[in-house]
Design a protein around this motif. Sequence first.
Motif, PDB file in Angstrom:
ATOM      1  N   LYS A  64       0.817  -1.214   0.000  1.00 56.20           N
ATOM      2  CA  LYS A  64       0.000   0.000   0.000  1.00 56.20           C
ATOM      3  C   LYS A  64       0.852   1.267   0.000  1.00 56.20           C
ATOM      4  CE  LYS A  64      -2.280  -1.044   3.724  1.00 56.20           C
ATOM      5  NZ  LYS A  64      -3.274  -0.986   4.853  1.00 56.20           N
ATOM      6  N   GLY A  65       2.163   1.120  -0.020  1.00 54.01           N
ATOM      7  CA  GLY A  65       3.045   2.282  -0.055  1.00 54.01           C
ATOM      8  C   GLY A  65       3.631   2.679   1.277  1.00 54.01           C
ATOM      9  N   GLU A  66       3.335   1.922   2.339  1.00 56.94           N
ATOM     10  CA  GLU A  66       3.930   2.215   3.641  1.00 56.94           C
ATOM     11  C   GLU A  66       5.378   1.750   3.672  1.00 56.94           C
ATOM     12  OE1 GLU A  66      -0.149   1.710   6.317  1.00 56.94           O
ATOM     13  OE2 GLU A  66       1.449   0.222   6.469  1.00 56.94           O
ATOM     14  N   THR A  67       6.158   2.341   4.565  1.00 56.41           N
ATOM     15  CA  THR A  67       7.515   1.863   4.770  1.00 56.41           C
ATOM     16  C   THR A  67       7.496   0.609   5.647  1.00 56.41           C
ATOM     17  OG1 THR A  67       7.887   3.136   6.791  1.00 56.41           O
ATOM     18  CG2 THR A  67       8.370   4.240   4.687  1.00 56.41           C
ATOM     19  N   PHE A  68       8.627  -0.051   5.692  1.00 59.79           N
ATOM     20  CA  PHE A  68       8.806  -1.214   6.570  1.00 59.79           C
ATOM     21  C   PHE A  68       8.439  -0.856   8.005  1.00 59.79           C
ATOM     22  CE2 PHE A  68      12.202  -3.405   9.196  1.00 59.79           C
ATOM     23  CZ  PHE A  68      11.650  -4.669   9.172  1.00 59.79           C
ATOM     24  N   GLU A  69       8.961   0.256   8.491  1.00 67.02           N
ATOM     25  CA  GLU A  69       8.710   0.666   9.875  1.00 67.02           C
ATOM     26  C   GLU A  69       7.244   1.028  10.093  1.00 67.02           C
ATOM     27  OE1 GLU A  69      10.695   3.596  13.237  1.00 67.02           O
ATOM     28  OE2 GLU A  69      10.966   4.063  11.124  1.00 67.02           O
ATOM     29  N   GLN A  70       6.659   1.763   9.158  1.00 66.41           N
ATOM     30  CA  GLN A  70       5.255   2.149   9.292  1.00 66.41           C
ATOM     31  C   GLN A  70       4.328   0.940   9.344  1.00 66.41           C
ATOM     32  OE1 GLN A  70       4.969   4.656   5.841  1.00 66.41           O
ATOM     33  NE2 GLN A  70       5.172   6.555   7.000  1.00 66.41           N
ATOM     34  N   SER A  71       4.605  -0.042   8.529  1.00 65.02           N
ATOM     35  CA  SER A  71       3.728  -1.217   8.458  1.00 65.02           C
ATOM     36  C   SER A  71       3.677  -1.974   9.772  1.00 65.02           C
ATOM     37  CB  SER A  71       4.177  -2.148   7.334  1.00 65.02           C
ATOM     38  OG  SER A  71       5.436  -2.730   7.613  1.00 65.02           O
ATOM     39  N   LEU A  72       4.739  -1.872  10.583  1.00 65.38           N
ATOM     40  CA  LEU A  72       4.807  -2.602  11.847  1.00 65.38           C
ATOM     41  C   LEU A  72       4.180  -1.837  13.007  1.00 65.38           C
ATOM     42  CD1 LEU A  72       8.364  -4.147  11.502  1.00 65.38           C
ATOM     43  CD2 LEU A  72       6.252  -5.441  11.854  1.00 65.38           C
ATOM     44  N   ARG A  73       3.715  -0.626  12.777  1.00 63.07           N
ATOM     45  CA  ARG A  73       3.155   0.181  13.859  1.00 63.07           C
ATOM     46  C   ARG A  73       1.893  -0.440  14.466  1.00 63.07           C
ATOM     47  NH1 ARG A  73       6.068   3.828  16.724  1.00 63.07           N
ATOM     48  NH2 ARG A  73       7.746   4.549  15.366  1.00 63.07           N
ATOM     49  N   SER A  79      14.096  -5.073  12.420  1.00 60.57           N
ATOM     50  CA  SER A  79      13.233  -4.486  13.452  1.00 60.57           C
ATOM     51  C   SER A  79      13.040  -5.469  14.590  1.00 60.57           C
ATOM     52  CB  SER A  79      11.870  -4.137  12.839  1.00 60.57           C
ATOM     53  OG  SER A  79      10.897  -3.893  13.839  1.00 60.57           O
ATOM     54  N   ILE A  80      12.858  -4.918  15.784  1.00 57.90           N
ATOM     55  CA  ILE A  80      12.441  -5.728  16.925  1.00 57.90           C
ATOM     56  C   ILE A  80      11.377  -4.952  17.707  1.00 57.90           C
ATOM     57  CG2 ILE A  80      14.384  -4.914  18.349  1.00 57.90           C
ATOM     58  CD1 ILE A  80      14.274  -7.721  19.740  1.00 57.90           C
ATOM     59  N   TYR A  85      12.202  -0.802  17.778  1.00 56.01           N
ATOM     60  CA  TYR A  85      13.528  -0.440  17.296  1.00 56.01           C
ATOM     61  C   TYR A  85      13.661  -0.876  15.839  1.00 56.01           C
ATOM     62  CZ  TYR A  85      14.376  -0.460  22.354  1.00 56.01           C
ATOM     63  OH  TYR A  85      14.293  -0.252  23.713  1.00 56.01           O
ATOM     64  N   THR A  86      14.151   0.036  14.999  1.00 57.75           N
ATOM     65  CA  THR A  86      14.422  -0.276  13.596  1.00 57.75           C
ATOM     66  C   THR A  86      15.865   0.082  13.288  1.00 57.75           C
ATOM     67  OG1 THR A  86      12.127   0.197  12.965  1.00 57.75           O
ATOM     68  CG2 THR A  86      13.748   0.126  11.196  1.00 57.75           C
ATOM     69  N   PHE A  87      16.543  -0.801  12.575  1.00 57.07           N
ATOM     70  CA  PHE A  87      17.954  -0.615  12.214  1.00 57.07           C
ATOM     71  C   PHE A  87      18.059  -0.727  10.694  1.00 57.07           C
ATOM     72  CE2 PHE A  87      17.465  -2.711  16.276  1.00 57.07           C
ATOM     73  CZ  PHE A  87      18.248  -1.947  17.137  1.00 57.07           C
ATOM     74  N   ALA A  88      18.553   0.311  10.039  1.00 59.39           N
ATOM     75  CA  ALA A  88      18.639   0.338   8.576  1.00 59.39           C
ATOM     76  C   ALA A  88      20.097   0.329   8.142  1.00 59.39           C
ATOM     77  CB  ALA A  88      17.925   1.573   8.037  1.00 59.39           C
ATOM     78  N   TYR A  89      20.397  -0.467   7.106  1.00 60.14           N
ATOM     79  CA  TYR A  89      21.771  -0.641   6.634  1.00 60.14           C
ATOM     80  C   TYR A  89      21.822  -0.355   5.131  1.00 60.14           C
ATOM     81  CZ  TYR A  89      21.883  -3.034  11.124  1.00 60.14           C
ATOM     82  OH  TYR A  89      21.755  -3.342  12.456  1.00 60.14           O
TER      83      TYR A  89
END
Length: 237
Positions: free
Chosen positions: A101-110, A141-142, A156-160
């Motif tokens: 739907k266009g959400e980010t990885f982090e947004q989707s986990l909210r 993410s955790i 917590y989100t960690f991006a590489y």
Amino acid sequence: MKMVSLGQEIGSTTYPGRGIVIGRSKNGKYAVTAYFIMGRSANSRNRIFVEEGEGIRTQAFDPSKLEDPSLIIYAPVRVLGKNTIVTNGDQTDTIYDGMAKGETFEQSLRIREFEPDAPNYTPRISGVMHVEDGAYDYAMSILKSNNGNPDACNRYTFAYENPVAGEGHFIHTYMSDGNPLPSFEGEPVLVDIGDDIDEFTKLVWESLDPDNKVSLFTRFIDIETGTYESRIVNKNQ
């Protein structure tokens, strides 16, 4: 952060629980991931990984012995376009639907939090690998309880970006065995990554505690072409 041996880190405890490794092969050619599950109960140990589309699903090895499927039957790996999603629960579907739907990885986990398995409140660990036109990045993410307090969820989100060849990160659900099981702490651990999928698979599988390990999935994705190779190892045959 000091790099440690992946095999030694996995083998440093008898029960890391479920774990995700993501990184880049030493020769720089491949985006690399591994996902493993372990089990202490008969219900948790009664599982195998099976292929499903471009991903995998957990399945009861002996359906007659399946008790509660709610937290043990799910799709750990799904592919959405150029994204490979790897998680330890049904939040794989949440991420897939959100990103579609266009959400980010982090947004989707909210909309998700840790698992409702008191008193452990097992963390939800997740990863996404993006491989496109010779470029590669990943995130992990955790979602965990606040030191065992289920009234609060810590996210917590960690991006590489542009991962370095030969380096990866390892995140798992538990620090060690215990009752209740202590949740993972800190950043994903910096670990070494090799070049060969079969050697990598063997290293991870043989480093896991022989009594508690259940199944392992690995994948090497060619960063230039997007093609991939995968392996599945199941203790139950």
